[in-house]
Scaffold this motif. Sequence first.
Motif, PDB file in Angstrom:
ATOM      1  N   LEU A 207       1.395  -1.288   0.102  1.00 24.45           N
ATOM      2  CA  LEU A 207       0.154  -0.103  -0.085  1.00 24.45           C
ATOM      3  C   LEU A 207       0.444   1.171  -0.169  1.00 24.45           C
ATOM      4  O   LEU A 207       0.478   2.008  -0.897  1.00 24.45           O
ATOM      5  CB  LEU A 207      -0.907  -0.125   1.080  1.00 24.45           C
ATOM      6  CG  LEU A 207      -1.985   1.164   1.407  1.00 24.45           C
ATOM      7  CD1 LEU A 207      -2.486   1.640   0.118  1.00 24.45           C
ATOM      8  CD2 LEU A 207      -2.426   1.609   2.562  1.00 24.45           C
ATOM      9  N   ILE A 208       2.051   1.042   0.644  1.00 25.76           N
ATOM     10  CA  ILE A 208       2.998   2.243   0.942  1.00 25.76           C
ATOM     11  C   ILE A 208       3.285   2.444  -0.511  1.00 25.76           C
ATOM     12  O   ILE A 208       3.653   4.108  -0.839  1.00 25.76           O
ATOM     13  CB  ILE A 208       3.748   2.562   2.208  1.00 25.76           C
ATOM     14  CG1 ILE A 208       2.966   2.214   3.084  1.00 25.76           C
ATOM     15  CG2 ILE A 208       4.919   3.714   1.571  1.00 25.76           C
ATOM     16  CD1 ILE A 208       4.051   2.093   4.698  1.00 25.76           C
ATOM     17  N   LEU A 209       3.934   1.601  -0.799  1.00 30.57           N
ATOM     18  CA  LEU A 209       4.258   1.415  -2.446  1.00 30.57           C
ATOM     19  C   LEU A 209       3.842   2.235  -3.490  1.00 30.57           C
ATOM     20  O   LEU A 209       3.611   3.119  -4.854  1.00 30.57           O
ATOM     21  CB  LEU A 209       4.881   0.501  -2.952  1.00 30.57           C
ATOM     22  CG  LEU A 209       5.398   0.445  -4.188  1.00 30.57           C
ATOM     23  CD1 LEU A 209       6.948   0.722  -4.170  1.00 30.57           C
ATOM     24  CD2 LEU A 209       5.968  -1.243  -4.733  1.00 30.57           C
ATOM     25  N   CYS A 210       2.263   1.972  -3.414  1.00 38.61           N
ATOM     26  CA  CYS A 210       1.245   2.628  -4.659  1.00 38.61           C
ATOM     27  C   CYS A 210       1.242   3.555  -4.330  1.00 38.61           C
ATOM     28  O   CYS A 210       0.861   4.760  -5.350  1.00 38.61           O
ATOM     29  CB  CYS A 210       0.327   1.562  -4.364  1.00 38.61           C
ATOM     30  SG  CYS A 210      -0.040  -0.340  -5.049  1.00 38.61           S
ATOM     31  N   MET A 211       1.045   4.524  -2.415  1.00 39.33           N
ATOM     32  CA  MET A 211       0.953   5.444  -2.751  1.00 39.33           C
ATOM     33  C   MET A 211       1.379   6.194  -2.957  1.00 39.33           C
ATOM     34  O   MET A 211       1.887   7.832  -3.406  1.00 39.33           O
ATOM     35  CB  MET A 211       0.564   5.745  -0.845  1.00 39.33           C
ATOM     36  CG  MET A 211      -0.556   5.317  -0.482  1.00 39.33           C
ATOM     37  SD  MET A 211      -0.383   5.147   1.577  1.00 39.33           S
ATOM     38  CE  MET A 211       0.243   6.644   1.522  1.00 39.33           C
ATOM     39  N   ALA A 212       3.192   6.167  -2.733  1.00 41.91           N
ATOM     40  CA  ALA A 212       3.910   6.514  -2.977  1.00 41.91           C
ATOM     41  C   ALA A 212       4.324   6.504  -5.044  1.00 41.91           C
ATOM     42  O   ALA A 212       4.904   8.201  -4.961  1.00 41.91           O
ATOM     43  CB  ALA A 212       5.848   5.897  -2.836  1.00 41.91           C
ATOM     44  N   VAL A 213       4.289   5.921  -5.292  1.00 43.25           N
ATOM     45  CA  VAL A 213       4.160   5.855  -6.688  1.00 43.25           C
ATOM     46  C   VAL A 213       2.767   6.920  -7.308  1.00 43.25           C
ATOM     47  O   VAL A 213       3.684   7.710  -8.048  1.00 43.25           O
ATOM     48  CB  VAL A 213       3.439   4.756  -8.090  1.00 43.25           C
ATOM     49  CG1 VAL A 213       3.489   4.684  -9.320  1.00 43.25           C
ATOM     50  CG2 VAL A 213       4.206   3.714  -7.325  1.00 43.25           C
ATOM     51  N   VAL A 214       1.746   6.830  -6.974  1.00 43.28           N
ATOM     52  CA  VAL A 214       0.912   8.292  -7.055  1.00 43.28           C
ATOM     53  C   VAL A 214       1.519   9.811  -6.702  1.00 43.28           C
ATOM     54  O   VAL A 214       1.043  10.699  -6.750  1.00 43.28           O
ATOM     55  CB  VAL A 214      -0.286   8.181  -6.263  1.00 43.28           C
ATOM     56  CG1 VAL A 214      -1.391   9.262  -6.097  1.00 43.28           C
ATOM     57  CG2 VAL A 214      -1.443   6.198  -7.062  1.00 43.28           C
ATOM     58  N   TYR A 215       1.742   9.413  -5.263  1.00 40.97           N
ATOM     59  CA  TYR A 215       1.615  10.934  -4.844  1.00 40.97           C
ATOM     60  C   TYR A 215       3.553  11.394  -5.301  1.00 40.97           C
ATOM     61  O   TYR A 215       3.529  12.819  -5.688  1.00 40.97           O
ATOM     62  CB  TYR A 215       2.757  11.077  -2.771  1.00 40.97           C
ATOM     63  CG  TYR A 215       2.571  12.759  -2.756  1.00 40.97           C
ATOM     64  CD1 TYR A 215       1.819  12.927  -1.741  1.00 40.97           C
ATOM     65  CD2 TYR A 215       3.664  12.613  -1.774  1.00 40.97           C
ATOM     66  CE1 TYR A 215       1.180  13.855  -1.142  1.00 40.97           C
ATOM     67  CE2 TYR A 215       3.434  13.615  -1.349  1.00 40.97           C
ATOM     68  CZ  TYR A 215       2.634  14.413  -1.335  1.00 40.97           C
ATOM     69  OH  TYR A 215       3.305  15.738  -0.303  1.00 40.97           O
TER      70      TYR A 215
END
Length: 205
Positions: free
Chosen positions: A69-77
């Motif tokens: 989840l953190i990885l996905c958030m980081a990519v989007v952010y």
Amino acid sequence: MFDIIYVLEMIGVVAFAISGMIVARSKNMDPVGVFTIGFVTALGGGTLRDLMMDNHPLYWIKHQEQPILILCMAVVYSYWHRAERIRASRIVFPDAIGLGIFSILGAQLALDLGHSWFIASLLGVMTGTFGGALRDTLCNEVPYIFRKDHIYASISFAGCWLYFACQWLLDNETLALTIGLLFIVIIRMLAVRFDIRLQRPRQHG
């Protein structure tokens, strides 16, 4: 069955990860840096807690959905064009949420593993504050926990003891958890809003 503890954990992960990513972008970090800071902010406190209690495997290793989840958030952010407009000062609210959730859940886990209230409170503070300390250190900032400004770790410590007292007096785990969590979040926000600080002892002579 609805698992309130797991839901709170995921909210805490998201809140702390957001606070880390805001600071990382304010330091002009690339997507790898944004992910790294978000990861250590969200999961650093729990990792140290598990290591201190010899609780293996580490919680986030058992629950790989959290780093994913953190990885996905980081990519989007990282590729959200408005992210650069968010000032680092905006981390106060998500940081307060993460502080409250992880302080109480860290203390609860320590109690479940048979530790005393005092040890559980220290482990709760560790869980709630260490991720933010890592975030600030890696971003070349003085960690909140060591600053002379608004109270931080002491709120976590007091909230853990309020949780213990409510658990003992009310005999209702969910209510005790909610009271302790809300106390930490609200008092932390009030401390920032009204500039509440721990006063240093006056020197005489």
